[in-house]
Design an enzyme around this catalytic site. Structure first.
Site, PDB file in Angstrom:
ATOM      1  CG  HIS A  71      38.074 -33.124 -71.788  1.00 24.49           C
ATOM      2  ND1 HIS A  71      38.837 -32.891 -70.684  1.00 24.49           N
ATOM      3  CD2 HIS A  71      38.531 -32.266 -72.713  1.00 24.49           C
ATOM      4  CE1 HIS A  71      39.710 -31.929 -70.938  1.00 24.49           C
ATOM      5  NE2 HIS A  71      39.536 -31.532 -72.162  1.00 24.49           N
ATOM      6  CG  HIS A  72      39.102 -31.549 -76.322  1.00 24.46           C
ATOM      7  ND1 HIS A  72      39.009 -30.192 -76.267  1.00 24.46           N
ATOM      8  CD2 HIS A  72      40.114 -31.887 -75.478  1.00 24.46           C
ATOM      9  CE1 HIS A  72      39.936 -29.716 -75.446  1.00 24.46           C
ATOM     10  NE2 HIS A  72      40.606 -30.724 -74.946  1.00 24.46           N
ATOM     11  CG  ASP A 110      73.310 -16.824 -74.044  1.00 26.41           C
ATOM     12  OD1 ASP A 110      72.237 -17.356 -74.359  1.00 26.41           O
ATOM     13  OD2 ASP A 110      73.757 -15.794 -74.597  1.00 26.41           O
ATOM     14  CD1 TRP A 155      41.256 -24.163 -82.745  1.00 27.07           C
ATOM     15  CD2 TRP A 155      43.362 -24.865 -82.525  1.00 27.07           C
ATOM     16  NE1 TRP A 155      41.368 -24.790 -81.529  1.00 27.07           N
ATOM     17  CE2 TRP A 155      42.649 -25.222 -81.367  1.00 27.07           C
ATOM     18  CE3 TRP A 155      44.710 -25.202 -82.613  1.00 27.07           C
ATOM     19  CZ2 TRP A 155      43.245 -25.916 -80.311  1.00 27.07           C
ATOM     20  CZ3 TRP A 155      45.292 -25.890 -81.551  1.00 27.07           C
ATOM     21  CH2 TRP A 155      44.558 -26.239 -80.422  1.00 27.07           C
ATOM     22  CG  HIS A 157      43.518 -31.336 -72.539  1.00 30.84           C
ATOM     23  ND1 HIS A 157      42.428 -30.538 -72.701  1.00 30.84           N
ATOM     24  CD2 HIS A 157      43.920 -31.159 -71.262  1.00 30.84           C
ATOM     25  CE1 HIS A 157      42.156 -29.929 -71.568  1.00 30.84           C
ATOM     26  NE2 HIS A 157      43.036 -30.283 -70.675  1.00 30.84           N
ATOM     27  CG  HIS A 165      41.329 -15.547 -84.212  1.00 28.97           C
ATOM     28  ND1 HIS A 165      41.952 -14.426 -83.718  1.00 28.97           N
ATOM     29  CD2 HIS A 165      40.654 -16.085 -83.165  1.00 28.97           C
ATOM     30  CE1 HIS A 165      41.656 -14.293 -82.440  1.00 28.97           C
ATOM     31  NE2 HIS A 165      40.876 -15.277 -82.072  1.00 28.97           N
ATOM     32  CB  THR A 185      43.578 -25.820 -61.465  1.00 28.23           C
ATOM     33  OG1 THR A 185      43.978 -26.819 -62.416  1.00 28.23           O
ATOM     34  CG2 THR A 185      43.640 -24.472 -62.131  1.00 28.23           C
ATOM     35  NE  ARG A 206      34.525 -23.425 -81.578  1.00 24.59           N
ATOM     36  CZ  ARG A 206      35.627 -24.096 -81.196  1.00 24.59           C
ATOM     37  NH1 ARG A 206      35.512 -25.255 -80.562  1.00 24.59           N
ATOM     38  NH2 ARG A 206      36.828 -23.629 -81.426  1.00 24.59           N
ATOM     39  CB  SER A 265      54.084 -18.224 -58.909  1.00 30.66           C
ATOM     40  OG  SER A 265      52.955 -19.012 -59.187  1.00 30.66           O
ATOM     41  CE1 TYR A 291      45.603 -27.439 -67.446  1.00 31.27           C
ATOM     42  CE2 TYR A 291      45.258 -29.146 -69.083  1.00 31.27           C
ATOM     43  CZ  TYR A 291      44.800 -28.396 -68.028  1.00 31.27           C
ATOM     44  OH  TYR A 291      43.532 -28.586 -67.575  1.00 31.27           O
ATOM     45  CB  SER A 326      60.435 -23.147 -84.225  1.00 31.04           C
ATOM     46  OG  SER A 326      60.457 -22.131 -83.272  1.00 31.04           O
ATOM     47  CB  SER A 327      57.762 -24.977 -80.173  1.00 26.12           C
ATOM     48  OG  SER A 327      57.175 -26.041 -80.842  1.00 26.12           O
ATOM     49  CE  LYS A 346      50.309 -24.507 -60.693  1.00 25.95           C
ATOM     50  NZ  LYS A 346      51.321 -23.623 -60.149  1.00 25.95           N
ATOM     51  CD  GLU A 380      49.694 -25.902 -77.915  1.00 26.92           C
ATOM     52  OE1 GLU A 380      50.665 -26.678 -77.903  1.00 26.92           O
ATOM     53  OE2 GLU A 380      49.780 -24.692 -78.145  1.00 26.92           O
TER      54      GLU A 380
END
Lengths: 542, 183
Positions: A303-304, A107, A143, A254, A78, A329, A451, A269, A258, A170-171, A332, A256
């Protein structure tokens, strides 16, 4: 004409290709963008089915439907499917569709590479999904694929590693395309500090992807060599260190976060100024806030890992650095509210999703700041509080912004209007059931429910039931969206040239639906902040 | 314009590709980097070396004379066809006396395998007080196909061990030494 890979053909020499070949050999940014979006929606549905399996199992204590092994595979897949299959490709797809229109390019810069970056995705997704059916089942390490779990599992883990390699390639290619397009193909007059926020967000996100996806590829390669080639990167018995995996993974992980949030900021925006009929408040500070979030995202990974036994000095450093991210943040959120302030607001579906995004993302941000406190995190680590937190920023954040974007640009993409009543129904339905699903998870986490478990203590039953009911309603509600899209593409009312009164960026200056070859000649524009077009000359389409 | 901008695109593509490759290499470089940073800054010194233990007075010995509960365990790296087991799972041993425990190791495959055992102590602080005199972990062990051997492990628990350590788990992790099969 600045596209390198359509060399030999002026675009007007070939019309719109037809049949399957149009999609297999697609080089048109709109075709590729559409494929990205449909692909990510398919993955969203399959990841959603896994989520409903999880919630069904958690409806009551005890084991009802799935054995723990399969349950762990479901939570793992998931996460992977939603992150790498749904959210990231959806943003890349939107960037493909919209960037050339927003900056006046014919293009994407490398049209064939663009084709390749898309067509790598389906095989990778297949690898992930068929891993359920190999001996030992799919990867079940979460994950994050932590070692030493990831170094011990069956061949499903190898399929996952290969899928991640392919998705990474790919990315990275998609990101290179985005960066080159934005830096080299802007129309005259569209300077960097006039560019729309979505272009800025895509540019910064693309840099983040290029910087960290290779790190993920590196660390899963180490897992692969630990599994099959006798290395001991993460094997304590062989002199390795399993905690090292976490350090390298979160150096990717981390930023990732963002990668999945910044494009959402960009989309919102656009939408909030349009429906507030006011220019974006504090455009320049938005650009700098986005950039500083990107820079800070590289300094907070540990921090993880507050419970891995880090020295106190490091815990304090990562705690304060994480709290620091709340500043840009906050800038924003402040600017979005400032944009709405005294605006002539109207609440069409895109605006509803955008305002919903601002509210719920702030809730997710607040629980994020709570989690950043090292002393508190020791209590909350790996509980449902974390699950609640990241679903507030990923579902109500990234996903809601994607819905907002699709509703907002749907008229320009298809030339048809979506059904506004169905869109509003989709929003309110999602908004309510999202909160019913995920808000109780805060309480579960504070009460100590861990979890990634298929069974739980009896006192957690009530909140889990509420969450499961909410999840099934939320999931079903997404079919409204699918129905609305399919029906509107065929039978929707013809959309006007500029369906939104306050939409002033370049993509609204071209005919509706967007011509297959737009801006074959670059227009000359006079642009204000956030890509607002004051005047445009030239710019032919075919 | 088309030609020059195409060349510009290529150059930028190349630069970004190089960044991606460098970041891939950086992931691998992180492993030595972390070690160096921790060594240089010393931030990972979670367990500080204590001052040398003071000479233990005879009266204190009575307090610490309670026997220590010992547990034995062994795990084998996945893929190494060995079975390793202690002949007794646990025992109580007085401080300051020789303790002997036997481990039985079997090579369950039909090839020659070289292995190396690494001991671990729980709590980790106990490691300084278990003085081993004989152990199969001192060197690599070569096993012929199907061979079974017993190894004595002989050690003394130091009397200077703090009294609050009442129980020690001695766990061996055994892993294979590739390419050493026939040595």
């Amino acid at each position: 004409m600045a596209i390198s890979t359509t060399a030999g053909h002026a675009p007007h020499e070939h019309g719109k290709p037809t049949g399957l070949w149009r999609w297999l050999a697609a080089t048109n940014h709109k075709d590729i963008g559409s494929m990205y979006l449909w692909f990510s929606f398919t993955m969203f549905l399959s990841g959603g089915v896994m989520a409903l399996c999880i919630r069904a199992e958690l409806f009551q204590p005890g084991l009802q439907f799935f054995q723990p092994e399969l349950f762990n595979q479901l939570t793992t897949l998931h996460g992977l499917v939603m992150v790498f299959g749904a959210i990231m490709p959806a943003f890349t797809g939107l960037a493909n569709w919209l960037l050339p229109l927003m900056i006046g390019a014919p293009d994407m810069a490398f049209a064939r590479m663009n084709n390749w970056s898309f067509w790598l995705l389906p095989p990778a997704a297949l690898l992930l999904l068929i891993s359920f059916f190999v001996p030992g089942g799919a990867a079940a390490a979460g994950w994050t694929l932590y070692a030493p779990l990831a170094t011990q599992m069956g061949m499903g883990m190898d399929l996952t590693i290969f899928a991640i390699h392919i998705l990474g390639v790919s990315s990275i290619m998609g990101s290179i395309n985005i960066i080159v397009t934005i830096l080299n193909l802007r129309a005259p007059g569209m300077t960097m500090m006039k560019m729309p926020m979505f272009a800025w967000a895509s540019l910064i996100t693309a840099y983040l992807i290029i910087a960290v996806m290779p790190v993920l590829a590196g660390v899963v390669t180490m897992v692969l060599t630990d599994r099959h080639f006798g290395t001991h990167f993460f094997n304590a018995a062989g002199g390795g260190d399993p905690v090292m995996y976490q350090h390298i993974f979160w150096f990717f992980g981390h930023p990732e976060v963002y990668i999945m949030a910044l494009p959402a900021f960009g989309i919102v925006s656009h939408i909030i100024p349009t429906f507030s009929r006011k220019p974006l408040f504090g455009y320049t500070s938005m650009v700098y806030a986005t950039s500083s979030i990107a820079v800070l995202s590289f300094m907070v990974w540990a921090h993880h890992m507050f419970t891995t036994g880090m020295p106190a000095t490091a815990q304090l450093f990562f705690m304060y650095a994480t709290m620091l991210i709340a500043v840009p943040t906050g800038v924003k959120v402040f600017n979005w509210i400032g944009t709405m302030w005294q605006g002539a607001m109207s609440f069409e579906t895109p605006m509803l999703f955008a305002v919903g995004f601002v509210c719920l993302f702030t809730v997710g941000g607040l629980s994020g700041v709570t989690l950043s406190v090292a002393a508190v995190d020791i209590q909350l680590q790996d509980t449902y509080y974390v699950v609640a937190h990241f679903h507030y920023v990923l579902v109500a954040g990234a996903l809601f912004s994607l819905f907002a974007a699709i509703y907002y640009w749907f008229p320009k993409m298809t030339g048809k209007m979506y059904s506004e009543p169905l869109g509003k129904f989709h929003f309110w339905w999602s908004m309510i059931w999202f909160n019913v699903t995920f808000f109780p998870m805060h309480f579960l986490g504070l009460a100590g429910m861990p979890r990634r478990i298929p069974d739980y203590a009896l006192q957690f039953t009530d909140f889990n039931r509420i969450a499961s009911i909410g999840a099934f309603c939320f999931g079903l509600g997404q079919l409204i969206f699918l129905y609305n899209m399919l029906r509107s593409i065929r039978h929707g009312q013809a959309a006007p040239h500029k369906p939104w009164e306050g939409a002033e960026t370049l993509e609204w200056q071209i005919p509706t639906p967007a011509p297959y070859h737009s801006f074959v000649e670059a227009p000359h524009v006079e642009a204000g902040d956030n890509g607002v077009i004051h005047s445009m000359t030239g710019g032919a389409h075919h | 314009m088309a030609e020059s901008s195409r060349a510009d695109n290529r150059v930028l593509l190349l630069k970004l590709g190089v960044i991606a490759c460098v970041m891939f290499a950086f992931a691998w470089a992180l492993i030595p980097l972390y070690r160096v940073i921790c060594e240089v800054t010393g931030i990972n010194q979670l367990v500080k070396a204590d001052a040398p233990a003071p000479a233990v007075a005879a009266s204190d010995l009575a307090v610490t004379a309670a026997p220590v509960r010992l547990r034995f365990d062994a795990t084998v790296q996945a893929g190494l066809p060995w079975q390793v087991r202690p002949l007794v799972g646990q025992m109580a041993a007085p401080r300051g006396e020789f303790v002997r425990v036997d481990y039985e190791i079997t090579n369950a495959s039909n090839r020659e395998v070289t292995g190396q055992a690494v001991p671990r102590y729980l709590p980790a602080a106990a490691g300084n007080y278990v003085k081993k005199l004989e152990c199969f972990c001192f060197r690599q062990q070569v096993f012929k196909p199907g061979e079974t051997r017993r190894f004595p492990v002989v050690f003394v628990i130091d009397r200077a061990m703090p009294a609050d350590i009442g129980e020690i788990t001695l766990a061996y992790s055994v892993f294979d030494v590739p390419g050493q099969g026939a040595s």
